[in-house]
Design an enzyme around this catalytic site. Structure first.
Site, short mmCIF file in Angstrom:
data_model
loop_
_atom_site.label_atom_id
_atom_site.label_comp_id
_atom_site.label_asym_id
_atom_site.label_seq_id
_atom_site.Cartn_x
_atom_site.Cartn_y
_atom_site.Cartn_z
CD GLN A 1 -3.03 -1.26 2.18
OE1 GLN A 1 -3.58 -0.34 2.81
NE2 GLN A 1 -3.39 -2.50 2.74
CE LYS B 1 2.44 1.91 7.20
NZ LYS B 1 2.37 0.38 7.63
CD GLU C 1 0.01 -1.12 5.35
OE1 GLU C 1 0.63 -0.57 5.99
OE2 GLU C 1 0.41 -2.14 4.48
CB ALA D 1 11.23 8.06 14.39
CG LEU D 2 12.13 6.44 7.98
CD1 LEU D 2 12.99 6.73 6.79
CD2 LEU D 2 11.29 5.33 7.94
CG ASP E 1 -0.19 -8.12 7.64
OD1 ASP E 1 0.15 -9.26 7.16
OD2 ASP E 1 0.25 -7.22 7.34
CG ASP F 1 4.41 -2.90 7.98
OD1 ASP F 1 3.72 -1.82 8.06
OD2 ASP F 1 4.67 -3.48 7.01
#
Length: 422
Positions: A110, A126, A147, A231-232, A317, A337
């Site tokens: 997505q 997202k 999502e 935050a990545l 999931d 995720d």
């Protein structure tokens, strides 16, 4: 504040082991200022290559932006500390820092965007796809579910309340599609997908394998769009991560058994031969316990922690999880995720608890905290409601989802109770 009282509780003050140099994701020379390459890459480099000098009277560490302090703080035992003075700043940055670049994240089913801030920090955006009170339709397979942006926000706070601290920080944010995505994107494929809807709203749909078409476009009001900003983690070139398939993963096929539905974990219909081994063999856990990395250390118990988190939020999931490669098998699992959590509040998917039920194992510390969260002064729904009230998009969850948490917590404790009785 119930939340403040919770974090003062002895169960939330169990010390982690001493963190040595080899337990840190990054070993940083405290005298060295880190600067960012101007080439547009998000790597940071040491001061030997940096042009700027330190402002007087500050240590090098003080000059780091919050996202970099977060990265430097990651160690073998935790993604961030319990009493993290950085957290309010980091969440505020995610919600308010100016966005200087928006590009589509490649891969994934997505649409997601990577947004960059002036201090080179980056977040995964997202977008909102459905309202707070829409439940996942009963006939949807979990792998074709939307999502949800609010699930990402709620999952971060829930993970923290459970004291796992394995989900990177997430904040809600209202984004202006025109100014903060369309006008600044360098992503040509993304740029081609913007249009104005018949209602006069700005929309876009991007490119991906699911839900990227004009029928599934994301539209603003007229150009304001809610989303989650996560935050990545450090770039994989700086900190390699290993991906592990979950032994209790579900089948991603319409005719195989591991669908949603039935309390016992089946209900997807189709032929038995196509089911996953855990659905057919009640002693499946014995097999897992003999297989590395589950045959030693706390990996299996960490997986059961993740199972509890997933059951509480109704997330089916979880086919993979990740760890930082540097720490080998002796480290926590990253709970990444979580957008398919919090989709249904009216039914509980007991099959998610299969690892707990089949292995009859749980960390003592986790069990004691779960018992605490079932008591009146520390009721789980009250704590999560309080934590989410501070988010820019509050209320993040509809009330029925918060009430479902208390009901599901009761079911987790009942499952442990049955194991203890056996």
């Amino acid at each position: 504040s119930k939340l403040a009282a919770l974090f003062e509780h002895p169960l939330y003050n169990i010390p982690i082991p001493e963190v040595t140099k080899k337990d840190k994701l990054f070993v940083v020379n405290p005298m060295e200022k880190f600067s960012l390459r101007s080439s547009g890459s998000d790597e940071w480099v040491s001061s030997s290559k940096a042009e700027t000098l330190l402002p007087t009277g500050k240590t090098a560490y003080d000059t780091y932006p919050a996202w970099l302090k977060f990265h430097v703080g990651i160690n073998r035992y935790e993604l961030y500390p319990r009493r993290d003075p950085l957290m309010p700043t980091l969440l505020r940055d995610l919600a308010t820092q100016r966005i200087v670049s928006s590009v589509q994240k490649s891969g994934g089913t997505q649409l997601k965007l990577i947004m960059t801030f002036p201090n080179y920090g980056q977040a995964l955006f997202k977008p909102m796809k459905q309202t707070r009170d829409q439940e996942t339709p009963i006939n949807f397979f979990y792998f074709s579910d939307f999502e949800r942006h609010n699930a990402e926000i709620a999952a971060f706070h829930l993970d923290r309340i459970l004291d796992f601290r394995r989900i990177p920080p997430v904040s809600g944010r209202l984004v202006n599609i025109t100014k903060e995505i369309r006008d600044i994107t360098t992503d040509k494929k993304l740029a081609k997908t913007f249009f104005i809807s018949p209602a006069g709203n700005v929309c876009f749909y991007g490119e991906c394998s699911y839900y990227c078409s004009t029928e599934h476009a994301l539209c603003g009001k007229p150009d304001r769009l809610e989303g989650s900003m996560a935050a990545l983690l450090p770039d994989k070139t700086l900190a390699k991560r290993r991906s592990w398939r979950s032994p209790w993963r579900r089948s991603y096929h319409k005719s195989k058994k591991a669908g949603g539905g039935g309390g016992g974990g089946g209900g997807g219909g189709g032929v038995h031969g196509a089911a996953e081994p855990w659905e057919l063999n009640p002693n499946y856990c014995a097999q897992v316990r003999e297989t590395p990395p589950y045959d030693r250390g706390h990996r299996l118990l960490d997986l059961i922690d993740m199972t509890v988190l997933d059951f509480l939020m109704g997330n089916m999931d979880r086919h993979h999880y990740e760890t930082f490669e540097k720490f080998g098998n002796d480290t926590f699992l990253l709970h990444l995720d979580n957008g398919r959590g919090f989709g249904t509040h009216s039914r509980d998917e007991l099959s998610i608890l299969a690892p707990l039920q089949q292995c009859c194992s749980i960390k003592k510390s986790t069990y004691l905290r779960l018992q605490l969260l079932a008591t009146q002064p520390y009721r789980l729904s009250d704590l999560l409601r309080e934590a989410l009230a501070a988010d820019p998009l509050a209320p993040v969850l509809a009330e029925p989802h918060l009430r479902a948490l208390d009901r599901r917590l009761g079911k987790v404790l009942a499952a442990v109770g049955r194991c203890l009785a056996r």
